[in-house]
Design an enzyme around this catalytic site. Structure first.
Site, PDB file in Angstrom:
ATOM      1  N   LYS A   1       0.105   8.368 -12.886  1.00  0.00           N
ATOM      2  CA  LYS A   1      -1.179   8.526 -12.186  1.00  0.00           C
ATOM      3  C   LYS A   1      -0.977   8.482 -10.664  1.00  0.00           C
ATOM      4  CE  LYS A   1      -4.025   4.798 -11.513  1.00  0.00           C
ATOM      5  NZ  LYS A   1      -4.375   4.729 -10.084  1.00  0.00           N
ATOM      6  N   ASN A   2      -0.194   7.498 -10.200  1.00  0.00           N
ATOM      7  CA  ASN A   2      -0.067   7.313  -8.756  1.00  0.00           C
ATOM      8  C   ASN A   2       0.812   8.363  -8.087  1.00  0.00           C
ATOM      9  OD1 ASN A   2      -1.771   5.195  -8.969  1.00  0.00           O
ATOM     10  ND2 ASN A   2      -0.244   3.593  -8.650  1.00  0.00           N
TER      11      ASN A   2
ATOM     12  N   ARG B   1      -9.508   5.074  -4.683  1.00  0.00           N
ATOM     13  CA  ARG B   1      -8.861   4.954  -3.367  1.00  0.00           C
ATOM     14  C   ARG B   1      -7.882   6.095  -3.074  1.00  0.00           C
ATOM     15  NH1 ARG B   1      -8.249   1.219   0.601  1.00  0.00           N
ATOM     16  NH2 ARG B   1      -6.213   1.184   1.582  1.00  0.00           N
TER      17      ARG B   1
ATOM     18  N   CYS C   1     -12.476  -3.088  -3.286  1.00  0.00           N
ATOM     19  CA  CYS C   1     -12.671  -3.156  -4.730  1.00  0.00           C
ATOM     20  C   CYS C   1     -12.344  -4.556  -5.179  1.00  0.00           C
ATOM     21  CB  CYS C   1     -11.870  -2.092  -5.457  1.00  0.00           C
ATOM     22  SG  CYS C   1     -10.186  -2.531  -5.717  1.00  0.00           S
TER      23      CYS C   1
ATOM     24  N   ARG D   1      -9.152  -3.787   1.001  1.00  0.00           N
ATOM     25  CA  ARG D   1      -8.153  -2.721   1.043  1.00  0.00           C
ATOM     26  C   ARG D   1      -8.371  -1.890   2.305  1.00  0.00           C
ATOM     27  NH1 ARG D   1      -7.048  -0.477  -4.920  1.00  0.00           N
ATOM     28  NH2 ARG D   1      -5.116   0.197  -3.935  1.00  0.00           N
TER      29      ARG D   1
ATOM     30  N   ASP E   1       0.960  -4.051  -9.743  1.00  0.00           N
ATOM     31  CA  ASP E   1       0.220  -3.398 -10.832  1.00  0.00           C
ATOM     32  C   ASP E   1       0.663  -3.874 -12.219  1.00  0.00           C
ATOM     33  OD1 ASP E   1      -1.300  -2.050  -9.024  1.00  0.00           O
ATOM     34  OD2 ASP E   1      -0.363  -0.096  -9.308  1.00  0.00           O
TER      35      ASP E   1
ATOM     36  N   ARG F   1      -9.409   5.126 -16.358  1.00  0.00           N
ATOM     37  CA  ARG F   1      -8.931   5.626 -15.058  1.00  0.00           C
ATOM     38  C   ARG F   1      -7.416   5.784 -15.065  1.00  0.00           C
ATOM     39  NH1 ARG F   1      -9.745   2.042 -10.481  1.00  0.00           N
ATOM     40  NH2 ARG F   1      -8.452   3.695  -9.662  1.00  0.00           N
TER      41      ARG F   1
HETATM   42  C1  UD1 Z   1      -1.016   1.888  -4.133  1.00  0.00           C
HETATM   43  C2  UD1 Z   1      -1.299   2.116  -5.609  1.00  0.00           C
HETATM   44  C3  UD1 Z   1      -1.821   0.856  -6.269  1.00  0.00           C
HETATM   45  C4  UD1 Z   1      -0.884  -0.332  -5.997  1.00  0.00           C
HETATM   46  C5  UD1 Z   1      -0.579  -0.448  -4.504  1.00  0.00           C
HETATM   47  C6  UD1 Z   1       0.463  -1.498  -4.194  1.00  0.00           C
HETATM   48  C7  UD1 Z   1      -1.919   4.447  -5.669  1.00  0.00           C
HETATM   49  C8  UD1 Z   1      -2.964   5.458  -5.947  1.00  0.00           C
HETATM   50  N1  UD1 Z   1      -2.280   3.178  -5.738  1.00  0.00           N
HETATM   51  O1  UD1 Z   1      -2.266   1.579  -3.506  1.00  0.00           O
HETATM   52  O2  UD1 Z   1      -1.926   1.086  -7.664  1.00  0.00           O
HETATM   53  O3  UD1 Z   1      -1.483  -1.522  -6.449  1.00  0.00           O
HETATM   54  O4  UD1 Z   1      -0.097   0.803  -3.984  1.00  0.00           O
HETATM   55  O5  UD1 Z   1       1.653  -1.203  -4.839  1.00  0.00           O
HETATM   56  O6  UD1 Z   1      -0.779   4.785  -5.431  1.00  0.00           O
HETATM   57  N2  UD1 Z   1      -2.764  -2.273   3.672  1.00  0.00           N
HETATM   58  C9  UD1 Z   1      -3.129  -2.504   4.995  1.00  0.00           C
HETATM   59  N3  UD1 Z   1      -3.596  -1.440   5.726  1.00  0.00           N
HETATM   60  C10 UD1 Z   1      -3.675  -0.173   5.216  1.00  0.00           C
HETATM   61  C11 UD1 Z   1      -3.277   0.045   3.886  1.00  0.00           C
HETATM   62  C12 UD1 Z   1      -2.833  -1.032   3.142  1.00  0.00           C
HETATM   63  O7  UD1 Z   1      -3.058  -3.621   5.477  1.00  0.00           O
HETATM   64  O8  UD1 Z   1      -4.088   0.729   5.944  1.00  0.00           O
HETATM   65  C13 UD1 Z   1      -2.278  -3.412   2.855  1.00  0.00           C
HETATM   66  C14 UD1 Z   1      -3.067  -3.614   1.565  1.00  0.00           C
HETATM   67  O9  UD1 Z   1      -4.217  -4.394   1.769  1.00  0.00           O
HETATM   68  C15 UD1 Z   1      -2.033  -4.310   0.695  1.00  0.00           C
HETATM   69  C16 UD1 Z   1      -0.726  -3.677   1.140  1.00  0.00           C
HETATM   70  O10 UD1 Z   1      -0.985  -3.090   2.409  1.00  0.00           O
HETATM   71  O11 UD1 Z   1      -1.991  -5.681   1.001  1.00  0.00           O
HETATM   72  C17 UD1 Z   1      -0.201  -2.629   0.210  1.00  0.00           C
HETATM   73  O12 UD1 Z   1      -1.247  -1.709  -0.112  1.00  0.00           O
HETATM   74  P1  UD1 Z   1      -0.957  -0.167  -0.305  1.00  0.00           P
HETATM   75  O13 UD1 Z   1       0.486   0.039  -0.597  1.00  0.00           O
HETATM   76  O14 UD1 Z   1      -1.529   0.589   0.826  1.00  0.00           O
HETATM   77  O15 UD1 Z   1      -1.808   0.154  -1.571  1.00  0.00           O
HETATM   78  P2  UD1 Z   1      -2.360   1.569  -1.911  1.00  0.00           P
HETATM   79  O16 UD1 Z   1      -1.413   2.581  -1.358  1.00  0.00           O
HETATM   80  O17 UD1 Z   1      -3.786   1.677  -1.560  1.00  0.00           O
END
Ligand code: UD1
Length: 420
Positions: free
Chosen positions: A22-23, A92, A116, A121, A307, A399
């Site tokens: 999915k990701n 997201r 969420c 996030r 995850d 999902r």
């Molecule tokens: C992706 C995955 C999700 C997984 C997550 C962490 C997808 C669609 N989703 O989500 O399933 O749980 O990686 O492995 O691929 N952060 C910031 N600023 C930002 C973005 C993120 O501080 O602009 C922080 C987040 O709050 C979190 C950390 O960075 O603490 C990692 O999040 P991130 O890797 O960005 O998660 P996603 O990419 O949204």
């Protein structure tokens, strides 16, 4: 609304086929916006998030056709640049259309995806990266408005308080493919899905080096073409079925997997006493009667994935002794704990750690799914609990898990979906 009912206590045995990730497929679908011409994506799982991404692409004037696990995607000559709240708010990953839209059209208006239940996030890293590439950004009425006459390559440090960001790395990598000059993303996420996206972009004609490491270098090109691509297997679905085999003391062969993508989980399960054999595209898991408690800390890849935190928590709930599960990515991601406690688990929270005292048995109960991976954890607990477990609000599962009841039933679980 649907609920899932499980009669616990059946050992899972047999073979299970793992679906595409999915990701991986969601950002890859977003990346098709960069191409002039049709892309064909294979090994696409049938999931609600994939349908949502298809709806978003159609809103942007992309022609999308689906045939079993294949998706044909062809962007129109004149794309639209607005991704609406109604769709983006549900998922997201849809924020990933931002980078490709700005890169291709010089402008984009994408709804802020919103928080969420797994905690805050933020999107600051996505915006920081685009600003570094020369984009102007304003936020108005819940939308991020980005414009750029031309994007220019830059050196960008993409580190947040919890380390690297998967989707921010992907968004900036996609934006940089058509930017002028060289971009270097430092502290880039190393997840296999980032590598899969880089493979896809490279086939399209992008120049990318270092994907899978903390330093990704992209040399901008003038245009990209549509291509064929097969999505990597889903390592989180893989991990969930490995834990399902372990928790039921079962014996399961998982097919269509990349074993190395699950090394952190394999290490923890092996330490707990479970027998695991890796083959080229298969993993064999044999549960054992007596397991040992383990301590797990979630970290960016190649560390233990957040995850799979909820799912390993379910396993430790019925493992004698004390286990400590620490969440370093989303410190509030523990909603499943209160539902597991309703099934007889003994867990207390201390900051971002769950301290678990293993019990002999869980007892089936009605429980409420709060998010995708928490739902999976409740299903796993239900598989081993005494009596009947009813999991409500299972739309979260749809999902991210393709044909979950069908796959578990084929392994011998007593599980069915019903209307509430
Ligand atoms: C992706 C995955 C999700 C997984 C997550 C962490 C997808 C669609 N989703 O989500 O399933 O749980 O990686 O492995 O691929 N952060 C910031 N600023 C930002 C973005 C993120 O501080 O602009 C922080 C987040 O709050 C979190 C950390 O960075 O603490 C990692 O999040 P991130 O890797 O960005 O998660 P996603 O990419 O949204």
């Amino acid at each position: 609304m649907d609920k899932i009912t499980i009669e616990g206590g059946r050992r899972l045995r047999g073979d299970v086929e793992i679906s595409g990730a999915k990701n991986s497929v969601l950002p890859i679908l977003a990346a098709t916006l960069l191409a002039e011409g049709e892309s064909v994506i294979e090994n696409v799982p049938d999931l609600r998030d994939v349908s949502t991404m298809i709806k978003i692409l159609r809103t942007l004037r992309v022609h999308v056709a689906r045939e079993k696990d294949k998706i044909y995607v062809k962007p129109a000559r004149s794309l639209k640049h607005v991704a609406p709240y109604k769709l983006v708010s549900t998922m997201r990953a849809s924020f990933c259309v931002l980078g490709p839209l700005v890169s291709r059209l010089g402008k984009a208006e994408v709804s802020i995806p919103g928080g969420c239940v797994i905690g805050a996030r933020p999107i600051d890293l996505h915006l920081k990266g685009l600003k570094a590439l020369g984009a102007q950004i304003t936020i108005k009425h819940g939308y991020v408005n980005v414009s750029a006459h031309t994007l220019k390559g830059a050196d960008i440090f993409l580190g947040g308080t919890c380390g690297s960001s998967v989707l921010a790395t992907m968004n900036i990598m996609m934006a940089a493919t058509l930017a002028r000059g060289r971009t270097r993303i430092e502290n880039a996420a190393c997840e296999p899905e980032v590598v899969d996206l880089a493979h896809f972009l490279t086939k399209m004609g992008a120049h990318i080096k270092g994907a899978g490491s903390h330093l990704i270098e992209i040399q901008g090109v003038k245009k990209l073409k549509g291509v064929h691509h097969t999505v990597v297997p889903d390592r989180i679905e893989t991990g969930t079925y490995m834990i399902a085999a372990a928790i039921t003391r079962g014996d399961v062969m998982l097919h269509n997997v990349v074993p190395e993508h699950n090394n952190a989980l394999i290490d923890k399960l092996t330490r707990s006493g479970i027998a695991i054999k890796k083959y080229k595209n298969k993993i064999h898991v044999q549960g054992k009667q007596r397991l040992h408690p383990i301590d797990v800390t979630t970290l960016p890849y190649p560390g233990f994935p957040t995850d799979l935190q909820a799912q390993i928590t379910s396993l430790m709930c019925i493992t004698p002794g004390i286990s400590v599960i620490t969440e370093k990515i989303y410190p509030d991601r523990f909603i499943h704990i209160s539902e597991l406690s309703r099934m007889g688990a003994r867990v207390f929270l201390e900051g971002a750690s769950a301290i678990i005292t293993g019990v002999k048995k869980l007892s089936g109960a009605p429980v409420m799914a709060s998010d995708l991976r928490a739902s999976a954890a409740l299903i796993l607990a239900g598989l081993v609990a005494e009596g009947c477990t009813e999991v409500y609000r299972v739309y979260h599962l749809d999902r991210g898990y393709e044909r979950l009841e069908e796959k578990l039933s084929a392994l011998g679980a007593h599980i069915r979906r019903e209307k509430e």
